[in-house]
Design a protein around this motif. Sequence first.
Motif: not given
Ligand code: GLA
Length: 720
Positions: A520, A454, A419, A342-343, A452
Amino acid sequence: MTTHRTHLHLRAAGTSLLLELADDLLPVVRHWGSDLGELTEDELASLALASRVAINDSPFDRADQVAILPEHARAWIGRPGVEGSRGGRGWSPAFRTTGAPAPGVHRLADGTQRVVVQARDEKAYLAVELEIELHPGGLLRTRATLTNTGEEVYDLGAVRTTLPVPEHADELLDFTGRHTMERAPQRQAFTAGAHSREVRTGRTGLDAVHLLCAGESGFGFGHGEVWAVQLGWSGNQVTYAERQYNGSRVLGAGELLEHGEVRLAGGQGTTTPWMYAAHGTGLDEVAARFHAWLRTRPQHPIRPRPVTLNNWEATYFDHSLPRLTALVDRAARVGAERFVLDDGWFGGRRDDTTGLGDWVVSPDVWPQGLDPLVDHVHAAGLEFGLWVEPEMVSADSDLARAHPEWIFSAGGRRGLESRQQHVLDLGHPGAYAHVRDQLLALLDRYDIAYLKWDHNRYLNDAGHTPGGEPGVRAHTLAAYRLMDELLAAHPGLEIESCAGGGGRVDLGVLDRAVRVWASDCIDPLERQQIQRGTFLLVPPELVGTHVASGRSHTTGRRHDLDFRASTALWGHLGIEWDLTTCTEEELVELATWVAFHREHRGLLHTGRVVNGDHHDEGTWVHGVVAQDASEALFEVALLRRSATTGPHRVRLPGLEPERRYRVCLERPGRPPLEAGRGVVPWAVEGITLPGRALAQVGLPMQPVDPEHSQLWRVLAADLC
Ligand code: GLA
C-alpha cells in the motif's frame, strides 16, 4: 538384509540434483547446487560415497544422510518430517521404500524431470509418497502425501520437507516487514539451532519470509552461492533453516497445523503444499529460476499487461459518477488501458466500518447499477476491474446479521475485530456458496476483466463454528477453490492478490493470480526496497507498481514525477493518483512515461532481472536484460547521498562479455543533455563498449539529486 542403493542425477539450467535412493531410507540429497556435468553411474555412486563421513560411536554424529523427509529413526536429530500420532503411537515412523523396480526419472512434456518415491511403515500404519521435480529452468520442488494405512485416526502435527545445504552456506537472508513496508531484508549468521519463521495469522503476511536463503558469507546479487526456498501456500506455515552440532544444515518448510486441524481417518491422506527451491550464484540467478518457472506455466499471462488506473488513492470512498468518469477520461488520455474501481461500491459500504460480505452493487451510490461507469470505461477504450474482499465480513452487514455462524469463532466467542471486520469462514459450504454466487452474479452481469482480491486482516481465533475446530487450512483451500471456480466460469478473467498491500505474495496464490499488489506504500523511495525484494521471487510483470501523487499518502514524502514514474516503470504499471487535480504539464509528462513503459514492456516483462552489487549503499542499480542479451534497460537510483563525492562508477551486470553495446541515457519527456558543466561526457551522445568493460569497469552516473534516478538504455551495437 542387503541395502540396494541407486543414484539419480537430475540436471537443468546449471543446477544438479543428485539423489540417493535406498530401500531402507527415504531419498537423500547428495548434492543440490551447481551442475556437476555428465557423470557415469560409477561416478555418481562414488560421489555419494564421498559424502559419507567417518562413523565413530554414534550414528547421531553423522550429518551425511538427511532425507527429504527426515526421520528420527534414521538418526536425524532435528525437526522430523512427520509429526503426529495415533493416541500416542506411530509418532516416529521409519519408512521403507516400496515398489520395484526402483524409481527412475520421468520427463514430463514440458521437460520437467520428476521422481516419485513411495514408502511405508507397516508398524506405524503410515504410507508416504514423495514427489521431487526439477524444472527445465532449474527450479526444484518437493512435496509429500502422507496416508493413514491403519484403522484408527492419525492426528497429524506436521509434514515438512527439507533440502540440505553445504557447510559453506553460513549466512541467512530472509524478509520481514509490516503494513506499507513489506520485504524488509534481514541477514544473520547461520548459527546452530533453528531460524524458524512461523505464520499463524492465516495468510502469507506483510512480514512474510518471502524467500529463505542460505549462502556463502556476503553473498550478493551477482556473487556467492545461494540456496533458497519458498512454500507455495497462503495459510499458516513454517519456513526454517536448521543447523545441527554434527554439521548438517537444512532448509525446510511446511504447513503449520493447529492441534486437531488434520485428523486422518483410516485410508485418508493429505498432501503438503509444494516447497520450491532454487540454487544460484548470487540472488539474481536464484530469482531467474523462480521467474523461469512462473513464466512457463500455462496460466502465465502472455498479452501485454494493461496499464491500470486504480481509484483508491485518488478518491477513496467517494464514488460519485461525475468524479469517477472525469478520472476515467484522464486515465484514457495518459494512456491507461484498465480502470479499477476500488473499495466502496457495494452494500452499505460508505467507509471501512460496514458492508463487507454484501457483494451487491449499492443502490445508494449506484442507483443505475455500475452500468454508467462500466459503459464509460469501455467507451474510453479501457477494461473494467473491480475490488472485492471475498473472505471478509463486517459485523454491520446483511450477511453477518443473517449468518453470524459463518464468522470464524473459537471457544464460543467472536474473535477480535481488525480494521472493523471479521473473517468469513469459507469452510462453511453455505458461506462459500453465498460469496461464490454473489461474485458470479456480478461477473455475469457486468463485463469485468479483473478482480482486485483483497484480504485486509489476519485470521485469529479462526475456529469453525459451532465446535470451534481450527479452520485456517480449510479456509485457505476454499479461497483457492473459489478463485479457481471464478476463473473457470469466466475464462480471461484476471485476479490480483492483495492483502492490505503485499500480504499474500506466494507461489500458492500465484497459481491463480496474475498480479500481486506489492504494498500500500507507493512512496518511490520505499518502493525501491519493496520491489527489489518482491522481484526476487515474482517476475516484474506479475507485480503491481503504481505512480502515485506527488505527496505520498502513506509517508508524507514528496517526490518528483520522474522518480515516481521511473520506480513504477518496471512492473505491471498502474496509476493511483487523482489525475483530475493534475496540471497540464503533469499529464503530458505522465503520458510520456506511460508511452515509454508501453514501448518497452515487452523487454521489461520477459527479460532477466539483474541488480548491481554497488559499493555505495545509497546508489542502487537495477535492470532488465533481454533473454538473448541483445538489449537492456537499467535504472540507477540515488537513494541517499554519499559522504564521498560522485558521480559514482556504475557497473552493469548481465550483459554478454564479448558483445559490444551502445549505452544511452534515456530521459522520457525531457530534452537530451548538452555538453557542459555537470554533465558526464558519455551521456551526451551515448557510448559503445564491450559488455565485459561495462560489467567490470562501468560508467559514471550522470549526477542527480537524491531520491531521483536515471535510465540507461543498452542496445547491442550490432543491432543499432
Ligand atoms: C487495502 C488495499 C488497498 C485498498 C484498500 C481498500 O488496504 O491494499 O489498495 O484496496 O484495502 O479498502
